[in-house]
Design a protein around this motif. Structure first.
Motif, mmCIF file in Angstrom:
data_model
loop_
_atom_site.group_PDB
_atom_site.id
_atom_site.type_symbol
_atom_site.label_atom_id
_atom_site.label_comp_id
_atom_site.label_asym_id
_atom_site.label_seq_id
_atom_site.Cartn_x
_atom_site.Cartn_y
_atom_site.Cartn_z
ATOM 1 N N SER A 144 -102.304 -84.439 -117.211
ATOM 2 C CA SER A 144 -103.717 -84.612 -116.889
ATOM 3 C C SER A 144 -104.062 -86.087 -116.883
ATOM 4 O O SER A 144 -103.416 -86.892 -117.567
ATOM 5 C CB SER A 144 -104.577 -83.891 -117.934
ATOM 6 N N VAL A 145 -105.115 -86.447 -116.123
ATOM 7 C CA VAL A 145 -105.626 -87.817 -116.220
ATOM 8 C C VAL A 145 -106.065 -88.116 -117.642
ATOM 9 O O VAL A 145 -106.143 -89.280 -118.055
ATOM 10 C CB VAL A 145 -106.796 -88.049 -115.237
ATOM 11 N N ALA A 146 -106.325 -87.076 -118.424
ATOM 12 C CA ALA A 146 -106.764 -87.247 -119.809
ATOM 13 C C ALA A 146 -105.661 -87.789 -120.706
ATOM 14 O O ALA A 146 -105.938 -88.120 -121.868
ATOM 15 C CB ALA A 146 -107.284 -85.930 -120.373
ATOM 16 N N HIS A 147 -104.424 -87.902 -120.192
ATOM 17 C CA HIS A 147 -103.373 -88.494 -121.036
ATOM 18 C C HIS A 147 -103.659 -89.965 -121.315
ATOM 19 O O HIS A 147 -103.016 -90.561 -122.187
ATOM 20 C CB HIS A 147 -102.006 -88.335 -120.370
ATOM 21 N N ARG A 148 -104.638 -90.538 -120.601
ATOM 22 C CA ARG A 148 -105.032 -91.936 -120.817
ATOM 23 C C ARG A 148 -106.237 -92.072 -121.763
ATOM 24 O O ARG A 148 -106.582 -93.186 -122.143
ATOM 25 C CB ARG A 148 -105.405 -92.586 -119.479
ATOM 26 N N HIS A 200 -100.317 -83.731 -112.079
ATOM 27 C CA HIS A 200 -101.650 -83.498 -112.637
ATOM 28 C C HIS A 200 -102.594 -83.123 -111.504
ATOM 29 O O HIS A 200 -102.420 -83.552 -110.358
ATOM 30 C CB HIS A 200 -102.158 -84.714 -113.421
ATOM 31 N N PRO A 201 -103.615 -82.296 -111.786
ATOM 32 C CA PRO A 201 -104.465 -81.761 -110.729
ATOM 33 C C PRO A 201 -105.668 -82.604 -110.376
ATOM 34 O O PRO A 201 -106.457 -82.201 -109.514
ATOM 35 C CB PRO A 201 -104.931 -80.438 -111.329
ATOM 36 N N GLN A 251 -90.487 -88.290 -111.472
ATOM 37 C CA GLN A 251 -91.704 -88.702 -110.776
ATOM 38 C C GLN A 251 -92.912 -87.949 -111.331
ATOM 39 O O GLN A 251 -92.792 -86.921 -112.000
ATOM 40 C CB GLN A 251 -91.570 -88.447 -109.273
ATOM 41 N N TYR A 252 -94.097 -88.469 -110.997
ATOM 42 C CA TYR A 252 -95.376 -87.919 -111.452
ATOM 43 C C TYR A 252 -96.281 -87.828 -110.237
ATOM 44 O O TYR A 252 -96.495 -88.838 -109.547
ATOM 45 C CB TYR A 252 -95.952 -88.851 -112.516
ATOM 46 N N TYR A 253 -96.784 -86.642 -109.933
ATOM 47 C CA TYR A 253 -97.588 -86.415 -108.743
ATOM 48 C C TYR A 253 -99.040 -86.115 -109.118
ATOM 49 O O TYR A 253 -99.302 -85.369 -110.074
ATOM 50 C CB TYR A 253 -97.023 -85.243 -107.924
ATOM 51 N N GLY A 254 -99.970 -86.706 -108.363
ATOM 52 C CA GLY A 254 -101.388 -86.461 -108.568
ATOM 53 C C GLY A 254 -102.169 -86.753 -107.304
ATOM 54 O O GLY A 254 -101.624 -87.263 -106.315
ATOM 55 N N GLY A 263 -108.117 -85.208 -104.025
ATOM 56 C CA GLY A 263 -107.345 -85.676 -102.882
ATOM 57 C C GLY A 263 -106.038 -84.937 -102.743
ATOM 58 O O GLY A 263 -105.788 -83.930 -103.409
ATOM 59 N N HIS A 264 -105.186 -85.474 -101.881
ATOM 60 C CA HIS A 264 -103.889 -84.871 -101.602
ATOM 61 C C HIS A 264 -102.818 -85.494 -102.500
ATOM 62 O O HIS A 264 -102.936 -86.644 -102.910
ATOM 63 C CB HIS A 264 -103.544 -85.043 -100.133
ATOM 64 N N PRO A 265 -101.747 -84.760 -102.782
ATOM 65 C CA PRO A 265 -100.779 -85.221 -103.783
ATOM 66 C C PRO A 265 -99.872 -86.342 -103.286
ATOM 67 O O PRO A 265 -99.397 -86.329 -102.153
ATOM 68 C CB PRO A 265 -99.964 -83.958 -104.082
#
Length: 297
Positions: A144-148, A200-201, A251-254, A263-265
């Motif tokens: 998640s973006v919340a990992h920051r 992450h979504p 890799q990490y996709y978001g 947006g698109h991944p």
């Protein structure tokens, strides 16, 4: 450039296990894989809800009971999968809880860390031997973006027993998801069959948002429609990580737009803290000790 469901290659002959697949991102991930021909296992806590979700999908879809808050349930689910499938192509660690009041799992772990990280750590370790013989197999773990956000691995209080912040505990669990992925990929480099990838979504409008703090609940009806996206869009990073032939281990996709919220991944970077190898390895050792699960890599 705008990768979407139409870009998913044919999945016939592949077995995909998706945790938390009865609703939200997990449902959309499982549905898309089934639509493209995969044999999909909905690994869910509530079997009844899982069957209702399966009835809304087309293709070869079955339900497997899996309660990530219970190591006994995790071991039982892994045993069932071993008895049913000779191999697994995709394991998508999607299930999670977000911002609940402090609770513990059946094994005494803080609920967010215990479910989001330790539960998936144990489940992956117990089924990884089903993936290793399968060429092109992948473990995709949803962060998640919340990992920051207020995120650190608090080894001196992993279970938030001395103090509890629902935001910090969630951030810790999502940071742990990334660190688990990176360390798992490092171990998988000795094998040429399986890779570990994270996704992450962005900000997806799902049931996961039901425990938002009061301040965020007030503004979310106003800001939510501007920055959030539908679950089927939020599932695209996981689907790309799981199916795109160009994906590399680690890799990490978001999402590619609006600060990573929608947006698109595409391939994205995670926080500097997430790449700390010493912390990754310490977390791995602690997770093995807490769960009693040892990986075959």
């Amino acid at each position: 450039m705008n990768w979407n469901e139409r870009d998913i290659p044919a999945q016939q002959g592949r077995v995909a296990v998706v945790t938390g697949a009865n609703t939200g991102l997990g449902f959309e991930t499982a549905r898309a894989l089934a639509d493209h021909g995969a044999t999909v296992v909905l690994a869910v806590r509530d079997v009844g809800k899982g069957k209702q979700a399966a009835a809304r999908m087309t293709g070869d879809v079955t339900v497997q009971e899996l309660d990530l808050t219970s190591l006994d349930s995790i071991r039982a689910a892994a045993a069932d999968l071993h008895a049913t499938y000779p191999g697994i192509d995709l394991l998508i660690n999607n299930a999670g809880v977000m911002y609940p009041p402090r609770q513990t799992t059946r094994d005494g772990f803080e609920l967010q860390f215990g479910t989001n990280h330790l539960g998936h750590f144990a489940f992956t370790g117990l089924v990884l031997d089903l993936l290793l013989p399968v060429s092109g197999s992948r473990v995709v773990t949803v962060s998640s973006v919340a990992h920051r956000i207020r995120a650190a691995i608090g080894f001196d209080d992993l279970q938030s027993e001395r103090s509890y912040s629902r935001v910090a505990a969630y951030g810790q669990s999502k940071l742990a998801n990334l660190m688990f992925t990176y360390e798992l990929q490092r171990r998988l480099t000795r094998h040429d069959t399986t890779i570990a990838v994270a996704a992450h979504p962005g900000l997806a409008n799902t049931d996961l948002m039901r425990n938002l703090p009061a301040a965020l609940r007030v503004i979310s009806p106003v800001l939510g429609p501007l920055v959030s996206q539908k679950p089927e869009m939020g599932a695209l990073p996981s689907l790309r990580a799981a199916t795109d032939a160009a994906v590399l281990g680690g890799q990490y996709y978001g999402p590619d737009g609006l600060g990573g919220y929608r947006g698109h991944p595409q391939v994205v970077a995670s926080s500097p803290e997430s790449y700390d190898v010493a912390v990754q390895q310490r977390l791995w050792a602690v997770s093995e000790n807490l769960t009693g699960v040892r990986f075959p890599v």
